[in-house]
Design an enzyme around this catalytic site. Sequence first.
Site, PDB file in Angstrom:
ATOM      1  N   GLU A   1      47.559  81.208  80.072  1.00  0.00           N
ATOM      2  CA  GLU A   1      46.295  81.865  79.758  1.00  0.00           C
ATOM      3  C   GLU A   1      45.182  81.439  80.704  1.00  0.00           C
ATOM      4  O   GLU A   1      44.004  81.612  80.395  1.00  0.00           O
ATOM      5  CB  GLU A   1      45.901  81.552  78.310  1.00  0.00           C
ATOM      6  CG  GLU A   1      45.511  80.116  78.026  1.00  0.00           C
ATOM      7  CD  GLU A   1      46.686  79.193  77.750  1.00  0.00           C
ATOM      8  OE1 GLU A   1      46.451  78.112  77.195  1.00  0.00           O
ATOM      9  OE2 GLU A   1      47.835  79.554  78.085  1.00  0.00           O
TER      10      GLU A   1
ATOM     11  N   ASP B   1      39.965  79.633  81.231  1.00  0.00           N
ATOM     12  CA  ASP B   1      41.032  79.353  80.274  1.00  0.00           C
ATOM     13  C   ASP B   1      40.646  79.956  78.926  1.00  0.00           C
ATOM     14  O   ASP B   1      39.514  79.767  78.456  1.00  0.00           O
ATOM     15  CB  ASP B   1      41.252  77.851  80.132  1.00  0.00           C
ATOM     16  CG  ASP B   1      42.440  77.529  79.230  1.00  0.00           C
ATOM     17  OD1 ASP B   1      43.567  77.506  79.734  1.00  0.00           O
ATOM     18  OD2 ASP B   1      42.215  77.309  78.025  1.00  0.00           O
TER      19      ASP B   1
ATOM     20  N   ASN C   1      48.589  82.968  69.666  1.00  0.00           N
ATOM     21  CA  ASN C   1      49.983  83.382  69.831  1.00  0.00           C
ATOM     22  C   ASN C   1      50.815  83.048  68.596  1.00  0.00           C
ATOM     23  O   ASN C   1      51.637  83.849  68.144  1.00  0.00           O
ATOM     24  CB  ASN C   1      50.588  82.687  71.059  1.00  0.00           C
ATOM     25  CG  ASN C   1      50.669  83.610  72.261  1.00  0.00           C
ATOM     26  OD1 ASN C   1      50.429  84.802  72.142  1.00  0.00           O
ATOM     27  ND2 ASN C   1      50.999  83.067  73.406  1.00  0.00           N
TER      28      ASN C   1
END
Length: 234
Positions: free
Chosen positions: A127, A84, A92
Amino acid sequence: MNSDAREENTNNSTARVECPNGDSACGYLREIIQLREEVVRLNEQNRTDALTGLYNFRFFNEVIAIEMERTRRSGQTMALILLDVDHFKLFNDRLGHEAGNTALRHISRLIAQTVRKLDMACRFGGEEFVIILPDTELGQAVQVAERLREALTSAPIAIEDNEPVLLTLSAGVDTYTPMCGGTADSLLRRVDAWLYQAKHQGRNRVAHPVPEQKTAGAAVTPEEKAALLGSTGR
């Protein structure tokens, strides 16, 4: 599927398609070949993540049970790594969705360069990435996860109109053996729990069970030695 494999499939399809009455100029021949090529392309899309080029979640769901069954039959060990990207939402929010896509493609390339051909790297969602490593012991899988973590920390991501950005990842690792039983869901829950521990301990790390130590045989006491030698000890 690589270009050579696709070309081989196309050649095989061409060789098998024959027009009625042996007419090599049959008008349907090219259409049939094109349809077969389209089927191959669609099958590839069904198992591949469009953004990263890795296998997708659907493929993972299909293959994990197959690999666990193969592990039971072979008596070998299978490892699973769940990765992860740390603080990806903040990344983002700060740099935008397209920068996030660039980062995910960058990480996917690192994964593809690190794993073996027989390993199956999949985009698990968002992700998160998951890697199935057949015939792999825990220690070996941990090394792979550490190599991936170190590769990312040493390769800042070039984002347009921004300074290169350094991201890190956390990973959970565990194994499945014929002795441990359980289902794909229970295995995934165990690996996810290790990933959670890596996050909880500060991120940018790999969490996993303590590898079992191969211990030497227990020491033989003088009494046991005497009994084995047929002695009374006197």
